[in-house]
Design an enzyme around this catalytic site. Structure first.
Site, PDB file in Angstrom:
ATOM      1  N   SER A 135      49.607 -35.941 -26.602  1.00  0.00           N
ATOM      2  CA  SER A 135      48.758 -34.754 -26.455  1.00  0.00           C
ATOM      3  C   SER A 135      49.501 -33.490 -26.882  1.00  0.00           C
ATOM      4  O   SER A 135      48.958 -32.640 -27.586  1.00  0.00           O
ATOM      5  CB  SER A 135      48.334 -34.604 -24.981  1.00  0.00           C
ATOM      6  OG  SER A 135      47.522 -35.672 -24.607  1.00  0.00           O
ATOM      7  N   GLY A 150      40.754 -39.848 -31.343  1.00  0.00           N
ATOM      8  CA  GLY A 150      39.716 -38.981 -30.771  1.00  0.00           C
ATOM      9  C   GLY A 150      40.250 -37.586 -30.511  1.00  0.00           C
ATOM     10  O   GLY A 150      39.568 -36.580 -30.750  1.00  0.00           O
ATOM     11  N   SER A 196      36.874 -33.472 -19.510  1.00  0.00           N
ATOM     12  CA  SER A 196      37.530 -33.933 -20.737  1.00  0.00           C
ATOM     13  C   SER A 196      38.388 -32.819 -21.318  1.00  0.00           C
ATOM     14  O   SER A 196      37.886 -31.749 -21.680  1.00  0.00           O
ATOM     15  CB  SER A 196      36.472 -34.362 -21.761  1.00  0.00           C
ATOM     16  OG  SER A 196      37.032 -34.373 -23.061  1.00  0.00           O
ATOM     17  N   ASP A 222      44.297 -42.354 -19.147  1.00  0.00           N
ATOM     18  CA  ASP A 222      44.758 -43.348 -20.126  1.00  0.00           C
ATOM     19  C   ASP A 222      45.558 -44.482 -19.481  1.00  0.00           C
ATOM     20  O   ASP A 222      45.988 -45.408 -20.179  1.00  0.00           O
ATOM     21  CB  ASP A 222      45.618 -42.657 -21.194  1.00  0.00           C
ATOM     22  CG  ASP A 222      44.775 -41.729 -22.064  1.00  0.00           C
ATOM     23  OD1 ASP A 222      43.558 -41.976 -22.199  1.00  0.00           O
ATOM     24  OD2 ASP A 222      45.337 -40.753 -22.598  1.00  0.00           O
TER      25      ASP A 222
HETATM   26  C1  S3P Z   1      43.573 -36.251 -24.423  1.00  0.00           C
HETATM   27  C2  S3P Z   1      42.589 -36.241 -23.489  1.00  0.00           C
HETATM   28  C3  S3P Z   1      42.016 -37.450 -22.885  1.00  0.00           C
HETATM   29  C4  S3P Z   1      42.837 -38.698 -23.184  1.00  0.00           C
HETATM   30  C5  S3P Z   1      43.339 -38.735 -24.596  1.00  0.00           C
HETATM   31  C6  S3P Z   1      44.180 -37.510 -24.894  1.00  0.00           C
HETATM   32  C7  S3P Z   1      44.065 -34.977 -24.966  1.00  0.00           C
HETATM   33  O1  S3P Z   1      40.697 -37.611 -23.368  1.00  0.00           O
HETATM   34  O2  S3P Z   1      42.095 -39.873 -22.935  1.00  0.00           O
HETATM   35  O3  S3P Z   1      44.130 -39.883 -24.835  1.00  0.00           O
HETATM   36  O4  S3P Z   1      45.139 -34.940 -25.587  1.00  0.00           O
HETATM   37  O5  S3P Z   1      43.376 -33.959 -24.771  1.00  0.00           O
HETATM   38  P1  S3P Z   1      39.493 -36.826 -22.629  1.00  0.00           P
HETATM   39  O6  S3P Z   1      39.974 -35.470 -22.416  1.00  0.00           O
HETATM   40  O7  S3P Z   1      38.308 -36.852 -23.534  1.00  0.00           O
HETATM   41  O8  S3P Z   1      39.279 -37.611 -21.373  1.00  0.00           O
END
Ligand code: S3P
Length: 443
Positions: free
Chosen positions: A29, A101, A174, A326
């Site tokens: 992240s 994502g 999220s 996660d």
């Molecule tokens: C993340 C947020 C999480 C997590 C992803 C990394 C990020 O997703 O599952 O692996 O770096 O902002 P969500 O915020 O959609 O739950």
């Protein structure tokens, strides 16, 4: 770049005690955010400890496509010459975010208030995941967005010419939604406000403040509120990326379930918005010690010492879900070795990750003799004294599912195999040699 090539089947086998030090990679992240904010800042941002997994390499390439100069200078050492807030140029080809994502959602946010057009694509896993959760609020800034049926990739965004600031209450906890909106808000005049139902990881807020933006946060009865003042001059920074607690979870889990193990994992982020797994493991009776607590690069970090432990099942409350979102796949593996059952509540979001992680874990654990119950938003794993193993798990292009089942097979009665370990490279390229170095029998 999408995860290419043939599937790579892998197997893990019951192993002797694990020993040694696990140098896990940089936080995924924080790595995405360092590249993106570096690209939006004026001057040269220098990053150390960057995760060099495929997800991050795809984000680095995307920042180059929008006009930033991004260079690798050594292992984990990167330099980014940014273009300034609102300075993105138009990419010449589609932006392929591969499996990520986080990458695609944050980059869509970062460009949505700049008058350029871009098309975003991804691999088969990312192309199944919902994007409307981000594109709907980005449209409120004035961006024009088209997507495939159901708000899926490919998505094309024509960034707003005259962006307006947005106040948005997210229905989902999220960090990706929150961060996409904050990054879009950077180039909107006035104040952009995001309210989330539960606080999620706060790396974007911390890093924005570090780069010179004005960010204020507040917990209210309606939720956690973040306010950003638009059009700041972001100033280039040095960013030291802490090691990823989500990646650390795999060697930590292995040490907990393989008898006689004792390992150290140095320099892991202890950001309180990421520490739900560690709280849960301590409630289960895990022998984990945090040593040398310190601040590095604006994030709290510590060295972890983990010893094999007798564990008991627990009830994980729904309010804790976002601080360990996660880590549920690997927790479900650990839970298989605990006495009694472990109930994971409020985990519906797991169904829209790189795979439907509740389904993927339930099917794979059942194939290895573990009893699992699921509802739309919960999962219960029944622990047992001896976990049979001997099964093959389908990983659905999901790195965390792949690593979770490889860890399972280190402490089962019979080996465990997976259909494809290729996606592990998205977040933890050195997973196999690191685990083998501790004494794990896998490959
Ligand atoms: C993340 C947020 C999480 C997590 C992803 C990394 C990020 O997703 O599952 O692996 O770096 O902002 P969500 O915020 O959609 O739950």
């Amino acid at each position: 770049m999408s995860h290419a090539g043939d599937p790579q089947p892998m197997t893990s086998r019951p192993s002797g005690s694990l020993r040694g030090e696990a140098q896990v990679p940089g936080d995924k992240s924080v790595s995405h955010r360092a590249l993106i904010l570096g690209a939006l800042a004026v001057g040269e941002t220098r990053i150390t400890g960057l995760l060099e997994g495929q997800d991050i390499l795809d984000t680095a390439k995307a920042m180059q496509a929008f006009g930033a100069q991004v260079e690798r200078q050594g292992p984990g050492e990167w330099s980014v010459h940014g273009v300034g807030t609102g300075g993105f140029g138009e990419p010449e080809t589609a932006i392929d975010c591969g499996n990520s994502g986080t990458g695609v959602r944050l980059i869509m946010g970062a460009m949505a208030t700049t008058p350029v057009s871009a098309t975003f694509t991804g691999d088969a896993s990312l192309s199944r995941r919902p994007m409307a959760r981000v594109t709907d609020p980005l449209a409120m800034f004035g961006a024009e967005i088209t997507a495939r049926e159901g708000g899926r990739l490919p998505v094309t965004i024509r960034g707003a010419t005259d962006p307006v600031p947005v106040s948005y209450r997210s229905p989902v906890a999220s960090a990706q939604i929150k961060s996409a909106i904050l990054l879009a808000g950077l180039n909107a005049p006035g104040e952009t406000v995001v309210t989330e139902p539960e606080q999620t990881r706060d790396h974007t807020e911390r890093m924005l403040a570090g780069f010179g933006a004005q960010v204020r946060t507040e917990t209210t009865p309606e939720g956690h509120v973040v306010r950003l003042t638009g059009r700041p001059e972001l100033r280039a920074q040095s960013v030291a990326v802490p090691r990823d607690p989500s990646s650390a979870a795999f060697p930590v889990a292995a040490a907990l379930i393989v008898p006689g193990s004792e390992i150290r994992v140095p320099g892991v982020s202890r950001n309180p918005t990421r520490d739900g797994l560690y709280t849960t493991l301590q409630e289960m009776g895990a022998d984990i010690t945090f040593e040398n607590d310190r601040i590095e690069g604006g994030e709290p970090v510590a060295d972890l010492l983990i010893r094999h432990s007798r564990l008991k099942g627990v009830n994980v409350p729904a309010e804790r879900a976002s601080s360990m979102i996660d880590e549920f796949p690997i927790l479900s593996v650990i839970a298989a070795f605990a006495e009694g059952k472990t109930v994971m509540n409020g985990v519906a979001e797991l169904r829209v990750k790189e795979s439907d992680r509740i389904d993927a874990m339930a099917r794979g654990l059942e194939a290895n003799g573990v009893r699992v119950e699921e509802t739309p938003d919960s999962m219960t794993v029944h622990g047992m004294q001896k976990v049979p193993g001997g099964g093959r798990a389908a990983t659905h292009l999901d790195h965390r599912i792949a690593m979770s089942f490889l860890v399972l097979g280190l402490a089962t009665q019979a080996p465990v195999s997976i259909d494809d370990g290729g996606p592990i490279a998205t977040s933890f390229p050195d997973f196999l040699p690191l685990m083998q170095g501790l004494g794990a029998d896998l490959g």
